[in-house]
Scaffold this motif. Structure first.
Motif, short mmCIF file in Angstrom:
data_model
loop_
_atom_site.label_atom_id
_atom_site.label_comp_id
_atom_site.label_asym_id
_atom_site.label_seq_id
_atom_site.Cartn_x
_atom_site.Cartn_y
_atom_site.Cartn_z
N VAL A 92 35.25 79.05 12.69
CA VAL A 92 36.04 79.48 13.85
C VAL A 92 37.28 78.61 13.98
CG1 VAL A 92 36.08 79.52 16.38
CG2 VAL A 92 34.14 80.52 15.16
N GLY A 93 37.09 77.29 13.82
CA GLY A 93 38.21 76.36 13.93
C GLY A 93 39.27 76.62 12.87
N SER A 94 38.85 77.09 11.71
CA SER A 94 39.78 77.28 10.62
C SER A 94 40.52 78.61 10.65
CB SER A 94 39.01 77.13 9.30
OG SER A 94 39.77 77.65 8.25
N VAL A 95 39.83 79.71 10.98
CA VAL A 95 40.50 81.02 10.91
C VAL A 95 40.80 81.63 12.28
CG1 VAL A 95 39.55 81.54 8.62
CG2 VAL A 95 38.34 82.36 10.66
N THR A 96 40.40 80.95 13.36
CA THR A 96 40.65 81.39 14.74
C THR A 96 40.49 82.90 14.95
OG1 THR A 96 42.60 80.00 14.35
CG2 THR A 96 42.11 80.59 16.63
N PRO A 97 39.27 83.37 15.01
CA PRO A 97 39.06 84.81 15.20
C PRO A 97 39.61 85.28 16.54
CG PRO A 97 36.97 83.66 14.82
CD PRO A 97 38.01 82.62 14.99
N LYS A 98 40.15 86.48 16.54
CA LYS A 98 40.55 87.14 17.79
C LYS A 98 39.31 87.64 18.50
CE LYS A 98 44.96 87.15 18.34
NZ LYS A 98 45.60 86.85 19.62
N GLU A 99 38.37 88.12 17.69
CA GLU A 99 37.11 88.63 18.24
C GLU A 99 35.96 88.01 17.46
OE1 GLU A 99 36.40 90.80 20.68
OE2 GLU A 99 38.37 91.67 21.13
N THR A 100 34.96 87.55 18.19
CA THR A 100 33.73 87.09 17.55
C THR A 100 32.60 87.92 18.12
OG1 THR A 100 34.64 84.86 17.42
CG2 THR A 100 32.26 85.10 17.10
N LEU A 101 32.10 88.83 17.29
CA LEU A 101 31.05 89.73 17.77
C LEU A 101 29.68 89.19 17.35
CD1 LEU A 101 32.53 93.29 17.06
CD2 LEU A 101 32.46 92.03 19.21
N LEU A 102 28.83 89.05 18.33
CA LEU A 102 27.47 88.60 18.06
C LEU A 102 26.58 89.83 17.88
CD1 LEU A 102 25.16 86.55 17.92
CD2 LEU A 102 25.07 86.61 20.42
N VAL A 103 25.96 89.91 16.70
CA VAL A 103 25.13 91.06 16.38
C VAL A 103 23.67 90.71 16.67
CG1 VAL A 103 24.44 92.64 14.55
CG2 VAL A 103 26.77 91.72 14.59
N VAL A 104 23.03 91.48 17.54
CA VAL A 104 21.60 91.22 17.81
C VAL A 104 20.78 92.48 17.61
CG1 VAL A 104 21.92 89.27 19.41
CG2 VAL A 104 21.90 91.59 20.31
N ASP A 105 19.57 92.25 17.14
CA ASP A 105 18.63 93.33 16.86
C ASP A 105 17.93 93.72 18.16
OD1 ASP A 105 16.39 94.81 16.22
OD2 ASP A 105 15.89 93.63 14.44
N ALA A 106 18.21 94.94 18.63
CA ALA A 106 17.65 95.37 19.92
C ALA A 106 16.13 95.44 19.89
CB ALA A 106 18.22 96.75 20.29
N MET A 107 15.58 95.61 18.69
CA MET A 107 14.12 95.75 18.60
C MET A 107 13.40 94.45 18.94
SD MET A 107 13.09 98.64 16.02
CE MET A 107 13.50 98.10 14.40
N THR A 108 14.12 93.33 18.93
CA THR A 108 13.46 92.07 19.27
C THR A 108 13.36 91.88 20.79
OG1 THR A 108 15.54 90.86 19.09
CG2 THR A 108 14.17 90.94 17.13
N GLY A 109 13.83 92.84 21.55
CA GLY A 109 13.62 92.82 22.99
C GLY A 109 14.17 91.59 23.67
N GLN A 110 13.35 90.96 24.51
CA GLN A 110 13.82 89.82 25.31
C GLN A 110 14.19 88.62 24.44
OE1 GLN A 110 14.76 90.10 28.49
NE2 GLN A 110 14.29 92.19 27.87
#
Ligand code: GDP
Ligand code: MG
Length: 445
Positions: free
Chosen positions: A207-225
């Motif tokens: 992140v420090g090196s390429v400075t993303p405009k967007e950082t999307l966190l991908v989560v598996d909905a099947m893991t629930g809480q």
């Protein structure tokens, strides 16, 4: 997705809708049922508690119990509160640099690589030029996977030899993106099975090196809480701008989607709804709430049609239907267009009242019935497609052999097509027949 919750809530709301008077005791019962339905859908208990409390407060506050049509008013309140809980969506990615960096983060297996490809497809549809960068350097298979996806969708993939540090891959990717005039560099990263300090440190450095405009966190909905906890851990270390909830197609309960925004404060950007590269939907709280409450999602449907259907072709077909000139050839090209919209079951699910047909249509596709119909039409001569009445016994046998089907199947298709034409006649001069209607007729519904 949300099937069981949807069924439960629809049961409760349809009972409420029907009642002219609602007592305080009725309200208590309804709220208790709503609470249970949400808990069973694995919605975070704090979120449920607040949700039910707000509905009660509003119901009592608006003198609902004495007003006109109290049942419908409660449904309206439930819908609005559901939108609120799901709220704060953000699917307009801010990618106003050139090249803008869009970074995917998340645990291993959550769907980062797949989603990276889906986003590339989406961005290209918007007229942008994407570049995929394979910075998951720990497993050679991970790089291959992205390269294969890139091939499949026709998007360039930047890779470096095995052993190159992830930071270096990201940096060189950005260099390449600059040189080639790429609009968006989609950076696929490595994930561990669990939240892990070494992984976080590496991501922080990237992140420090390429400075993303967007950082999307991908989560598996099947893991629930569990997904809520994972999101909190990533959010604590990284400037996450949005969430992608994947595998919504396999998660009938949907608790993660309903809790994660309220529990983490992070907006949901997209839902992953399938393994294919077209299985990505922008997250619309209002539409989703409507879908959960069985009000259909006609807006998403219309968008899907606009994105994938050739408008001129569709108008030509409609014109021919109205003029009673709709042939098997037109029908064949319609089948092609429908296929482009994605899994048919999912598409029909968006139309209010068409939910039941969705299962039948999907089954027809899965069982290969749709392919057989296509094969039969493909085995006809252009003349036969335009004038099916000339298809007598010997032609039927030839078509059956040519398509690897049976004369009985050819007969059935022709008979159903005649039925469909009759239906179109009924509609012609007036409204266009519902697309589902024609398809339903062919599936023998
Ligand atoms: N059904 C379904 N499968 C998905 C979805 N997103 C990803 N997958 C599957 O989940 C598995 C892991 O995905 P992958 O992108 O490799 O995860 P990564 O390790 O985070 O890069 C693969 O088998 C994907 O096909 C989705 O929205 N629906
Ligand atoms: Mg991956």
């Amino acid at each position: 997705m949300f099937e069981s919750l949807s069924t439960r809530l629809q049961g409760i709301t349809s009972r409420l809708r029907g009642s002219a008077r609602i007592t305080e005791a009725d309200l208590d019962v309804a709220l208790r049922e709503i609470r249970l339905a949400l808990l069973e859908a694995d919605v975070n208990f704090r979120v449920v508690k607040d949700f039910v409390a707000r509905i009660r407060e509003r119901a009592v506050g608006t003198d609902l119990l004495t007003g006109l049509n109290p049942g419908q008013q409660i449904v309206k309140i439930v819908h609005e509160e559901l939108v609120e809980v799901l709220g704060g969506s953000r699917h307009h990615l801010e990618l106003d640099a050139k090249p803008a960096v869009l970074m995917m983060v998340g645990l291993q297996g959550s769907g980062k690589t797949t989603t990276a490809a889906k986003l590339a497809v989406r961005l290209r549809k918007e007229g942008k030029r994407p570049l995929l960068v394979a910075a998951d350097v720990y497993r050679p298979a991970a790089v291959d996977q992205l390269v294969q996806l890139g091939d499949q969708i026709g998007v360039e993939v930047h890779t470096r030899p095995v052993g190159t540090p992830a930071l270096e891959v990201a940096r060189s990717g950005l260099e390449v993106a600059r040189q080639r005039g790429v609009d968006v560099m989609i950076l696929d990263t490595a994930g561990r099975l669990h939240v892990d300090d070494a992984m976080m440190d590496e991501l922080v450095r990237i992140v420090g090196s390429v400075t993303p405009k967007e950082t999307l966190l991908v989560v598996d909905a099947m893991t629930g809480q569990e997904s809520v906890k994972v999101a909190e851990a990533f959010h604590a270390r990284l400037p996450v701008t949005g969430l992608v909830l994947t595998k919504m197609d396999g998660d009938a309960r949907g608790g993660a989607a309903l809790s994660i925004r309220a529990a983490t404060g992070l907006p949901v950007s997209f839902l992953g709804t399938g393994e294919r590269t077209d299985g990505l939907e922008p997250f619309h709280p209002d539409r989703l709430a409507q879908r959960i409450l069985g009000m259909g999602d006609i807006l998403s449907f219309v968008e899907r049609v606009q994105e994938n259907v050739d408008q001129e072709e569709a108008e030509r077909a409609a014109q021919r239907m109205m003029e009673n000139r709709f042939t098997l050839e037109d029908f064949r090209s319609q089948l092609n267009q429908i296929k482009k919209m994605g899994p048919i079951g999912q598409v029909l699910q968006m139309i209010p009242g068409a939910g039941e047909m969705a299962g039948a249509a999907q089954q027809a596709v899965d069982s290969g019935q749709m392919k057989r119909i296509e094969a039969i039409i493909d085995s006809m001569t252009p003349e036969e497609r335009r004038r099916p009445d000339i298809i007598k016994a010997s032609r039927r046998r030839r078509i059956a052999v040519g398509s690897g089907t049976s004369t009985a199947e050819v007969n059935r298709l022709l008979k159903q097509f005649v039925e469909m034409q009759k239906m179109m006649k009924m509609f012609s001069g007036g409204k266009m027949p519902r697309m589902g209607g024609g398809l339903g007729a062919l599936l023998g519904r």
